[in-house]
Design an enzyme around this catalytic site. Structure first.
Site, short mmCIF file in Angstrom:
data_model
loop_
_atom_site.label_atom_id
_atom_site.label_comp_id
_atom_site.label_asym_id
_atom_site.label_seq_id
_atom_site.Cartn_x
_atom_site.Cartn_y
_atom_site.Cartn_z
N LYS A 43 58.56 27.59 18.36
CA LYS A 43 59.52 26.64 17.77
C LYS A 43 59.16 26.25 16.34
CE LYS A 43 57.62 22.63 20.22
NZ LYS A 43 56.35 23.31 20.54
N ARG B 49 57.53 14.03 22.64
CA ARG B 49 56.81 14.80 23.64
C ARG B 49 56.61 14.02 24.92
NH1 ARG B 49 53.77 18.45 19.82
NH2 ARG B 49 52.48 19.88 21.00
N ARG C 273 47.34 33.45 17.77
CA ARG C 273 47.97 32.81 16.61
C ARG C 273 46.95 32.53 15.51
NH1 ARG C 273 51.68 27.76 17.97
NH2 ARG C 273 49.77 26.72 18.63
N ARG D 50 43.43 27.73 14.94
CA ARG D 50 43.32 26.31 15.23
C ARG D 50 42.29 26.08 16.33
NH1 ARG D 50 49.43 24.39 16.20
NH2 ARG D 50 48.33 23.18 17.77
N ARG E 111 46.67 22.25 27.55
CA ARG E 111 47.89 21.85 26.84
C ARG E 111 49.14 22.19 27.64
NH1 ARG E 111 46.97 24.75 21.41
NH2 ARG E 111 49.03 24.00 20.83
P1 AMP Z 1 51.33 21.12 17.85
O1 AMP Z 1 50.96 21.61 16.49
O2 AMP Z 1 52.75 20.64 17.94
O3 AMP Z 1 50.98 22.10 18.95
O4 AMP Z 1 50.45 19.80 18.11
C1 AMP Z 1 49.02 19.88 18.13
C2 AMP Z 1 48.46 18.68 18.86
O5 AMP Z 1 48.82 17.48 18.17
C3 AMP Z 1 48.96 18.46 20.28
O6 AMP Z 1 48.26 19.24 21.24
C4 AMP Z 1 48.70 16.96 20.46
O7 AMP Z 1 47.33 16.69 20.67
C5 AMP Z 1 49.07 16.42 19.09
N1 AMP Z 1 50.52 16.07 19.01
C6 AMP Z 1 51.46 16.67 18.25
N2 AMP Z 1 52.66 16.08 18.43
C7 AMP Z 1 52.46 15.07 19.32
C8 AMP Z 1 53.30 14.12 19.94
N3 AMP Z 1 54.62 14.05 19.67
N4 AMP Z 1 52.75 13.25 20.82
C9 AMP Z 1 51.43 13.27 21.10
N5 AMP Z 1 50.58 14.17 20.57
C10 AMP Z 1 51.07 15.06 19.69
#
Ligand code: AMP
Length: 213
Positions: free
Chosen positions: A13, A88, A127, A159, A170
């Site tokens: 996404k 989320r 990734r 990452r 996750r």
């Molecule tokens: P992402 O890059 O979207 O995969 O986000 C990486 C990490 O950031 C996630 O695994 C969460 O630990 C944190 N994170 C990102 N967006 C949110 C959210 N809306 N609510 C809570 N934690 C978030």
């Protein structure tokens, strides 16, 4: 246009949001990117979020909701945006509805990208991303122009939370906390589902089609 891109980690996404943002001139607001920036800059939010991100947990709702309230106040968000990775949790979705209601606006659509868990894991573990321009690559499916290097010249990184162990965590968190949003937005008549199993171009085309209807 105010849209939410919803789906499990690794579904693509973020990549689709970056393309969609360019094509439709909408800011791409990704909470993950905002948090990683806060972490790198060692801000208060970054310090609060660090241990949660690295363990594959969600950052507490109050921290994220405040971060987004501030971000949505920025002038570039006045007429529309793509939210990637937010909301989320149901609490975050309710907070977003509240914030939008206060402004007298509402979401136009929530796009749910769906994909099999086995493919998600493969996509996440392979990734690689650019810490500077945020372009996302994959060691097999979207190789960088030169091994380990972004097109912008910076060295690519994996990452810390893209390891096999953290990915499993996750995905569990996604099922428990985020998946209920599918029903939440379906009930509101906002949800469109897209099969994220195709190539980048195929998924981008289905995305465009849903907005033409
Ligand atoms: P992402 O890059 O979207 O995969 O986000 C990486 C990490 O950031 C996630 O695994 C969460 O630990 C944190 N994170 C990102 N967006 C949110 C959210 N809306 N609510 C809570 N934690 C978030």
């Amino acid at each position: 246009m105010k849209v939410v891109f919803l789906g499990p980690p690794g579904v693509g996404k973020g990549t689709q949001a970056a393309r969609f943002s360019e094509r439709h001139h909408l800011p791409h607001i990704a909470t993950g990117d905002l948090l990683r920036k806060a972490l790198a800059e060692k801000t208060e939010v970054g310090l609060k979020a660090r241990s949660f991100i690295e363990a594959g947990h969600l950052v507490p709702d109050d921290v994220i909701i405040q971060l987004m309230i501030d971000r949505l106040e920025a002038p570039d968000a006045a007429s529309g945006y793509i939210l990637d990775g937010f909301p989320r949790t149901i609490a975050q979705a309710k907070a977003l509805t509240r914030v939008l209601e206060e402004k007298g606006v509402q979401l136009d659509r929530v796009v749910y990208f769906s994909l099999d868990d086995a493919i998600l894991k493969e996509r996440i573990v392979g990734r690689r991303s650019c810490p500077s321009c945020h372009t996302i690559y994959h060691v097999i499916y979207r190789r960088p122009p030169h091994e380990g290097l972004c097109a912008c010249g910076n060295e690519l990184i994996q990452r810390k939370d893209d390891t096999e162990e953290t990915v499993a965590k996750r995905l569990i968190v996604y099922r428990e906390e985020t998946e209920p949003l599918i029903a939440y937005y379906k009930t509101q008549g906002l949800l469109t589902q897209i099969d994220a199993g195709g190539t980048l171009d195929e998924v981008a085309e289905s995305l465009e089609r849903t907005f033409q209807n």
